[in-house]
Design a protein around this motif. Sequence first.
Motif, PDB file in Angstrom:
ATOM      1  N   UNK A   1       0.713  -1.080  -0.111  1.00 44.56           N
ATOM      2  CA  UNK A   1      -0.107   0.005   0.039  1.00 44.56           C
ATOM      3  C   UNK A   1       0.978   1.351  -0.067  1.00 44.56           C
ATOM      4  N   UNK A   2       2.036   1.258   0.797  1.00 43.80           N
ATOM      5  CA  UNK A   2       2.839   2.442   0.791  1.00 43.80           C
ATOM      6  C   UNK A   2       3.494   2.654  -0.633  1.00 43.80           C
ATOM      7  N   UNK A   3       3.795   1.477  -1.177  1.00 41.22           N
ATOM      8  CA  UNK A   3       4.323   1.792  -2.627  1.00 41.22           C
ATOM      9  C   UNK A   3       3.501   2.290  -3.435  1.00 41.22           C
ATOM     10  N   UNK A   4       2.152   1.892  -3.548  1.00 43.24           N
ATOM     11  CA  UNK A   4       1.105   2.352  -4.347  1.00 43.24           C
ATOM     12  C   UNK A   4       0.796   3.775  -3.997  1.00 43.24           C
ATOM     13  N   UNK A   5       0.683   4.136  -2.890  1.00 45.83           N
ATOM     14  CA  UNK A   5       0.511   5.503  -2.505  1.00 45.83           C
ATOM     15  C   UNK A   5       1.699   6.360  -2.943  1.00 45.83           C
ATOM     16  N   UNK A   6       2.874   6.085  -2.701  1.00 44.01           N
ATOM     17  CA  UNK A   6       4.029   6.767  -3.271  1.00 44.01           C
ATOM     18  C   UNK A   6       3.863   7.048  -4.739  1.00 44.01           C
ATOM     19  N   UNK A   7       3.551   5.984  -5.616  1.00 47.31           N
ATOM     20  CA  UNK A   7       3.624   6.150  -6.941  1.00 47.31           C
ATOM     21  C   UNK A   7       2.290   6.913  -7.173  1.00 47.31           C
ATOM     22  N   UNK A   8       1.166   6.999  -6.800  1.00 45.81           N
ATOM     23  CA  UNK A   8       0.085   7.580  -6.838  1.00 45.81           C
ATOM     24  C   UNK A   8       0.528   9.028  -6.565  1.00 45.81           C
ATOM     25  N   UNK A   9       1.194   9.523  -5.451  1.00 42.50           N
ATOM     26  CA  UNK A   9       1.495  10.635  -5.280  1.00 42.50           C
ATOM     27  C   UNK A   9       2.211  11.399  -6.398  1.00 42.50           C
TER      28      UNK A   9
ATOM     29  N   UNK B   1       0.227  12.048  -9.354  1.00 45.49           N
ATOM     30  CA  UNK B   1      -0.809  13.201  -9.323  1.00 45.49           C
ATOM     31  C   UNK B   1       0.252  14.571  -9.241  1.00 45.49           C
ATOM     32  N   UNK B   2       1.408  14.599  -8.641  1.00 43.39           N
ATOM     33  CA  UNK B   2       2.208  15.752  -8.685  1.00 43.39           C
ATOM     34  C   UNK B   2       2.774  15.910 -10.194  1.00 43.39           C
ATOM     35  N   UNK B   3       3.121  14.898 -10.749  1.00 45.87           N
ATOM     36  CA  UNK B   3       3.417  15.148 -12.362  1.00 45.87           C
ATOM     37  C   UNK B   3       2.278  15.804 -13.098  1.00 45.87           C
TER      38      UNK B   3
ATOM     39  N   UNK C   1      -2.361  18.741  -7.177  1.00 44.54           N
ATOM     40  CA  UNK C   1      -1.622  19.083  -5.701  1.00 44.54           C
ATOM     41  C   UNK C   1      -2.407  18.294  -4.714  1.00 44.54           C
ATOM     42  N   UNK C   2      -3.618  18.568  -4.433  1.00 45.19           N
ATOM     43  CA  UNK C   2      -4.769  17.965  -3.607  1.00 45.19           C
ATOM     44  C   UNK C   2      -4.632  16.646  -3.601  1.00 45.19           C
ATOM     45  N   UNK C   3      -4.694  15.904  -4.414  1.00 43.97           N
ATOM     46  CA  UNK C   3      -4.548  14.318  -4.574  1.00 43.97           C
ATOM     47  C   UNK C   3      -3.219  13.963  -4.113  1.00 43.97           C
ATOM     48  N   UNK C   4      -2.001  14.554  -4.426  1.00 43.38           N
ATOM     49  CA  UNK C   4      -0.917  14.299  -3.853  1.00 43.38           C
ATOM     50  C   UNK C   4      -0.768  14.492  -2.341  1.00 43.38           C
ATOM     51  N   UNK C   5      -1.364  15.498  -1.805  1.00 41.91           N
ATOM     52  CA  UNK C   5      -1.423  16.075  -0.604  1.00 41.91           C
ATOM     53  C   UNK C   5      -2.143  14.853   0.398  1.00 41.91           C
ATOM     54  N   UNK C   6      -3.260  14.346  -0.212  1.00 45.58           N
ATOM     55  CA  UNK C   6      -4.102  13.286   0.287  1.00 45.58           C
ATOM     56  C   UNK C   6      -3.181  12.049   0.372  1.00 45.58           C
ATOM     57  N   UNK C   7      -2.496  11.643  -0.552  1.00 44.61           N
ATOM     58  CA  UNK C   7      -1.637  10.530  -0.488  1.00 44.61           C
ATOM     59  C   UNK C   7      -0.615  10.718   0.524  1.00 44.61           C
TER      60      UNK C   7
END
Length: 78
Positions: free
Chosen positions: A25-33, A36-38, A42-48
């Motif tokens: 889950x941590x890996x998936x969240x980091x990839x999602x963040x 999102x930043x790319x 920014x809001x989705x990245x902040x939530x992640x």
Amino acid sequence: MAAKCAKPRQADESRTKPADPRTVLLGQLAEGMRAALAAGDVEAARIAYETIGRLLGAVEADAAGVIDLAAERVRRGG
């Protein structure tokens, strides 16, 4: 004449041993963040980022219990 076959190897443990769900889950969240930043979200990245912090800061994260859902349903009468 020597055989030119590949030598048998042991299975790679990283491919056969199931990963810890929190680590996955941590890996998936980091990839999602990162994604999102790319994309400039920014809001989705902040939530992640906040979710990653909560997972890493959870008390006794290594001792997280696994619940037997069927037994829990019976216990609750459902």
